[in-house]
Design an enzyme around this catalytic site. Structure first.
Site, PDB file in Angstrom:
ATOM      1  N   HIS A 266       0.830  -1.210   0.000  1.00 51.99           N
ATOM      2  CA  HIS A 266       0.000   0.000   0.000  1.00 51.99           C
ATOM      3  C   HIS A 266       0.863   1.258   0.000  1.00 51.99           C
ATOM      4  O   HIS A 266       0.678   2.155  -0.836  1.00 51.99           O
ATOM      5  CB  HIS A 266      -0.910  -0.006   1.231  1.00 51.99           C
ATOM      6  CG  HIS A 266      -1.762   1.215   1.369  1.00 51.99           C
ATOM      7  ND1 HIS A 266      -3.090   1.240   1.014  1.00 51.99           N
ATOM      8  CD2 HIS A 266      -1.478   2.467   1.826  1.00 51.99           C
ATOM      9  CE1 HIS A 266      -3.589   2.454   1.235  1.00 51.99           C
ATOM     10  NE2 HIS A 266      -2.624   3.220   1.735  1.00 51.99           N
ATOM     11  N   HIS A 270       1.765   4.733  -2.641  1.00 54.55           N
ATOM     12  CA  HIS A 270       1.867   6.179  -2.409  1.00 54.55           C
ATOM     13  C   HIS A 270       3.211   6.712  -2.895  1.00 54.55           C
ATOM     14  O   HIS A 270       3.273   7.779  -3.516  1.00 54.55           O
ATOM     15  CB  HIS A 270       1.701   6.488  -0.925  1.00 54.55           C
ATOM     16  CG  HIS A 270       0.313   6.346  -0.405  1.00 54.55           C
ATOM     17  ND1 HIS A 270      -0.792   6.761  -1.100  1.00 54.55           N
ATOM     18  CD2 HIS A 270      -0.152   5.833   0.772  1.00 54.55           C
ATOM     19  CE1 HIS A 270      -1.890   6.523  -0.383  1.00 54.55           C
ATOM     20  NE2 HIS A 270      -1.515   5.955   0.752  1.00 54.55           N
ATOM     21  N   HIS A 276      -5.623   7.153  -2.574  1.00 56.58           N
ATOM     22  CA  HIS A 276      -6.464   6.063  -2.094  1.00 56.58           C
ATOM     23  C   HIS A 276      -7.524   5.676  -3.120  1.00 56.58           C
ATOM     24  O   HIS A 276      -7.931   6.476  -3.952  1.00 56.58           O
ATOM     25  CB  HIS A 276      -7.119   6.444  -0.773  1.00 56.58           C
ATOM     26  CG  HIS A 276      -6.159   6.408   0.379  1.00 56.58           C
ATOM     27  ND1 HIS A 276      -6.249   7.243   1.466  1.00 56.58           N
ATOM     28  CD2 HIS A 276      -5.070   5.632   0.598  1.00 56.58           C
ATOM     29  CE1 HIS A 276      -5.271   6.972   2.305  1.00 56.58           C
ATOM     30  NE2 HIS A 276      -4.533   6.006   1.795  1.00 56.58           N
TER      31      HIS A 276
END
Length: 310
Positions: A266, A270, A276
Site C-alpha cells: 500500500h 503512495h 487512495h
C-alpha cells in the site's frame, strides 16, 4: 564434524531472535484492554446534526479534519462540541467514500469504518477528494473508457519519465525481520509496472527510505499508538515511508496482527504516486482489518498505468 552441530544451533537461535519480534505468536497478540486511538468514536454513535455540546464531539471533528474531510474558515469550531452543517456535510462525504449510506448521522456502519486501523495519508488532499469516483479517459480526445476508482496526489505527482529504477534503504533502527516482506512488496510492484527497485545499505543515498517510528517523529504526521494510523508515505519524489512502531506487526495473516507486506504494498503505491482507492479489495483502499492480507488489485494496476501513461 562435531563442531558443526553447535554452530547450526547458534545460527538457528540467532535467526529466531531476529524474527520473533516481528512474527508474533498467539501469546503475543495485542492487549485487548488497550484502547484504540479511534475508540472514542464508539461513544459518539447516534450523533447527528443539531446535537449541541455533545461531550467529545470535537474529537470527531479533529478526526475528519486529519483525513481531509472537514475544514472551517474559523478553526475555533474544530474545538467545540456542536454538530453543525459543516460536520454533517463532512460525514456524508466520508460515508460516500466508504460505501455507507450518506445519512450524515454517525450510525453503526460508519463507526465500524472509522474505527478501523488505516493509512495516515489523507483521503482529501488540498481540497481534492481523491476517493470520489471520476471519469477516466482511455486516450485524450476519446470517449470515456470507464469510471476510475483509483486516484492520484494533487498535480499528479510522479517520478520523472527517466526515473524508472528506484533504490531504497532502511533506517538503522529497522528490525531485520521486516526486510524480506518489504523486498517482496517491491517485487510485486516491479512485476506489475515498468519500475525496478534495488535495496541498498542504510548508510547509502537512496530514492526511498523506510523506517519504524513512534508518535511524533519529526515529519508533521505523528503516529498515535496501536490501532489508529498504522503507516504513511509521501508523494513523489519525497520518498519517505514510515511504519508505526507501536503496532502489532506480523508476517502473514495472524489474528490480531497487521501484515508487514500488505502495508508495504500500500505505502509503496503512495511512493509511486497513487492516492487512495474506493475499491475495498484494492491494495490502495485506506483501511485494513486485523489479520487481513491483500495483494495488488486490477484497480491499483490501472491506476499506476494511467498515472504514467503506459
Amino acid at each position: 564434524m562435531a563442531m558443526n552441530k553447535p554452530f547450526h544451533l547458534l545460527t538457528l537461535i540467532f535467526i529466531l531472535v531476529l524474527i520473533i519480534p516481528i512474527s508474533h505468536s498467539q501469546k503475543d497478540l495485542p492487549d485487548t484492554q488497550t484502547p484504540s486511538p479511534f475508540s472514542f468514536i464508539k461513544d459518539l454513535q447516534g450523533c447527528h446534526k443539531g446535537n449541541r455540546s455533545t461531550k467529545g464531539l470535537h474529537n470527531l471533528k479533529h478526526y475528519l479534519h486529519q483525513f481531509g474531510y472537514l475544514n472551517y474558515r474559523d478553526q475555533t469550531h474544530l474545538d467545540d462540541d456542536d454538530f453543525d452543517n459543516a460536520l454533517e456535510s463532512a460525514l456524508k462525504t466520508y460515508q460516500k467514500n466508504y460505501h455507507v449510506s450518506p445519512t450524515g448521522t454517525l450510525d453503526a456502519s460508519t463507526v465500524e469504518k472509522m474505527t478501523s486501523p488505516r493509512c495516515g495519508v489523507a483521503d482529501i488532499v488540498e481540497g481534492i477528494n481523491t476517493m470520489a469516483p471520476k471519469n477516466h479517459h482511455h486516450r485524450p480526445g476519446k470517449s470515456i473508457h470507464n469510471v476510475a476508482n483509483f486516484s492520484f496526489f494533487p498535480n499528479r505527482a510522479r517520478w520523472p519519465p527517466s526515473k524508472t529504477h528506484l533504490t531504497y534503504r532502511f533506517h538503522p533502527n529497522t528490525p531485520r525481520g521486516i526486510i524480506a516482506p518489504v523486498n517482496s512488496a517491491f517485487q510485486k510492484w516491479a512485476s506489475a509496472t515498468f519500475f525496478t527497485f534495488s535495496h541498498v545499505g542504510s548508510n547509502m543515498q537512496s530514492d526511498l527510505a523506510i523506517g519504524f517510528f513512534s508518535r511524533n517523529h519529526g515529519d508533521n504526521a505523528p503516529f498515535d499508538g496501536r490501532g489508529g494510523t498504522i503507516a504513511h508515505a509521501f508523494a513523489p519524489t519525497n520518498g519517505r515511508f514510515h511504519y508505526d512502531a507501536d503496532e502489532n506487526w506480523v508476517i502473514g495473516a495472524v489474528q490480531g496482527g497487521t501484515d508487514l507486506e500488505t502495508v508495504a504494498i500500500h505505502e509503496i503505491g503512495h511512493l509511486l504516486g497513487l492516492g487512495h482507492s474506493r475499491v475495498p479489495a484494492a491494495i490502495m483502499f485506506p483501511t485494513i482489518g486485523p489479520g487481513q492480507t491483500k495483494d495488488l488489485h486490477q484497480d491499483d494496476i490501472n491506476g499506476i498505468r494511467a498515472l504514467y501513461g503506459r
